[in-house]
Design an enzyme around this catalytic site. Structure first.
Site, PDB file in Angstrom:
ATOM      1  N   TYR A  15       1.063  -1.184   0.125  1.00 19.26           N
ATOM      2  CA  TYR A  15       0.173  -0.421   0.295  1.00 19.26           C
ATOM      3  C   TYR A  15       0.932   1.101   0.252  1.00 19.26           C
ATOM      4  CZ  TYR A  15      -3.599   3.369   0.969  1.00 19.26           C
ATOM      5  OH  TYR A  15      -3.990   4.314   1.335  1.00 19.26           O
ATOM      6  N   GLU A  37       9.979 -13.364  -5.847  1.00  9.62           N
ATOM      7  CA  GLU A  37       8.891 -14.348  -7.143  1.00  9.62           C
ATOM      8  C   GLU A  37       7.708 -14.441  -6.702  1.00  9.62           C
ATOM      9  OE1 GLU A  37      11.918 -18.239  -7.037  1.00  9.62           O
ATOM     10  OE2 GLU A  37      13.628 -16.789  -8.159  1.00  9.62           O
ATOM     11  N   SER A  41       4.735 -13.361  -9.919  1.00  8.51           N
ATOM     12  CA  SER A  41       3.389 -14.624 -10.434  1.00  8.51           C
ATOM     13  C   SER A  41       2.236 -14.451  -9.954  1.00  8.51           C
ATOM     14  CB  SER A  41       4.424 -15.895 -10.600  1.00  8.51           C
ATOM     15  OG  SER A  41       4.231 -16.282  -8.911  1.00  8.51           O
ATOM     16  N   SER A 111      10.602   1.106   7.708  1.00  7.75           N
ATOM     17  CA  SER A 111       8.960   0.780   7.502  1.00  7.75           C
ATOM     18  C   SER A 111       8.385   1.573   8.700  1.00  7.75           C
ATOM     19  CB  SER A 111       8.327  -0.242   7.341  1.00  7.75           C
ATOM     20  OG  SER A 111       7.010  -0.536   7.055  1.00  7.75           O
ATOM     21  N   GLU A 112       7.725   2.857   8.862  1.00  5.36           N
ATOM     22  CA  GLU A 112       7.274   3.353   9.917  1.00  5.36           C
ATOM     23  C   GLU A 112       5.956   4.115   9.346  1.00  5.36           C
ATOM     24  OE1 GLU A 112       8.685   4.479  13.251  1.00  5.36           O
ATOM     25  OE2 GLU A 112      10.491   3.800  12.638  1.00  5.36           O
ATOM     26  N   LYS A 133       8.015  -2.080  15.881  1.00  7.48           N
ATOM     27  CA  LYS A 133       9.235  -0.878  15.443  1.00  7.48           C
ATOM     28  C   LYS A 133      10.417   0.048  16.495  1.00  7.48           C
ATOM     29  CE  LYS A 133       5.662   0.591  12.852  1.00  7.48           C
ATOM     30  NZ  LYS A 133       4.410   1.592  11.452  1.00  7.48           N
ATOM     31  N   PHE A 155      -2.792   7.941   7.296  1.00  6.65           N
ATOM     32  CA  PHE A 155      -3.245   8.491   5.949  1.00  6.65           C
ATOM     33  C   PHE A 155      -4.719   8.862   5.502  1.00  6.65           C
ATOM     34  CE2 PHE A 155      -0.221   4.093   6.297  1.00  6.65           C
ATOM     35  CZ  PHE A 155       0.785   5.092   4.974  1.00  6.65           C
TER      36      PHE A 155
END
Length: 308
Positions: A15, A37, A41, A111-112, A133, A155
């Protein structure tokens, strides 16, 4: 003009990651994405991968559990940005170890993309999430890897289309439920803007070993102010129900996961006011809209107008 840093994004098809990859490529950074991988696919990811390729993004096959490939990918770039999801947060220590071994990275972004987990009053599942975190942060700092922590707060795409109401698909026009008294201030940022600000920090020495808070003044609202703005737009007064903090805590305790996680994050934002209840001191942080006044960000007012 100095050459732009080469950026590797891990979790780029998720996201948040999609926006960061797009912003990186648009800003002219040589952009690389580490992709599993199984993702390559996956039919549901094919349009995202195609968009990346059209934008000139370099796709590297690998994952966090293949240390050799991870180090090979890291050695091709200057900066690593992680946008991995919840299930992989703890695994970021593998990225930290690989960066340490590679020895060439100018800066790492774990990743915060939410609240500042070091300045939090979280409970329940949110407390556990934030602790994970924080552990990753401490691992980065222990290895003396230069970092930037991005605090993008809420967000807009998650909360504004429903005015932070559960179980609805559009902003309500009759009744809203507030967690707490509705006076705690939160920050709502549009996802493209979050990514733009993030990429702006990459080659900015002012952001090294700092927390960057995306708190543009046009996006700081209490829940009551948010509802009032919406009421003005639709010309109608909504019925308001206020849940006490005790009731919110009871709901968190009695709800199954992941509802309990969403509720406990909402508790930190709307009851505790954890996005705005402290001063950003120069010793640890900087504010993005002050660093980059040239960025024309989407305001909450503009965003809500889409739904009138």
């Amino acid at each position: 003009m100095a050459e732009k840093s080469k950026i590797l994004i891990i979790g780029g098809t998720g996201y948040t990651g999609k926006f960061i990859v797009e912003a990186s490529a648009n800003a002219g950074h040589p952009t690389f994405v580490l992709v599993r991988e199984s993702t390559l696919s996956d039919p549901s990811k094919s349009s995202v991968i195609d968009c990346f390729k059209k934008a000139g993004v370099n796709i590297i096959t690998g994952d966090l559990h293949d240390n050799e490939r991870l180090i090979t990918a890291i050695k091709q770039v200057d900066v690593v940005i992680s946008a991995v999801g919840l299930s992989q947060l703890a695994d970021q220590v593998k990225i930290v170890a690989a960066i340490k071994e590679a020895g060439n990275i100018k800066k790492f972004y774990p990743s915060e993309f939410g609240n500042d987990v070091d300045r939090s009053h979280a409970v329940g599942p949110a407390k556990t999430l934030f602790a994970t975190k924080a552990q990753v942060r401490r691992a980065i700092e222990a290895e003396n890897i230069p970092y930037t922590y991005i605090h993008s707060n809420c967000f807009a795409g998650y909360l504004l289309p429903t005015l932070a109401q559960s179980g609805v698909t559009a902003p309500p026009r009759d009744k809203v439920v507030s967690l707490g008294d509705g006076n705690a201030k939160a920050v709502f940022n549009e996802e493209h803007d979050i990514a733009t600000y993030t990429i702006k920090t990459v080659d900015d020495p002012r952001t090294v070993n700092k927390s960057v808070y995306i708190n543009p003044p046009g996006n700081i609202y209490s829940f009551n102010e948010l509802v009032s703005l919406w009421e003005k737009k639709i010309g109608k007064t909504l019925e308001k129900v206020y849940l006490s903090e005790d009731q919110v805590l009871k709901n968190i305790e009695e709800s199954p996961f992941p509802d309990s996680l969403i509720m406990s994050i909402s508790h930190t934002v709307f009851v505790k006011g954890d996005q705005t209840n402290f001063e950003i001191e120069p010793s640890f942080g900087v504010e993005a809209s002050e660093l980059y006044p040239d960025v024309k960000y989407t305001t909450v007012d503009e965003y809500l107008s889409r739904f009138v």
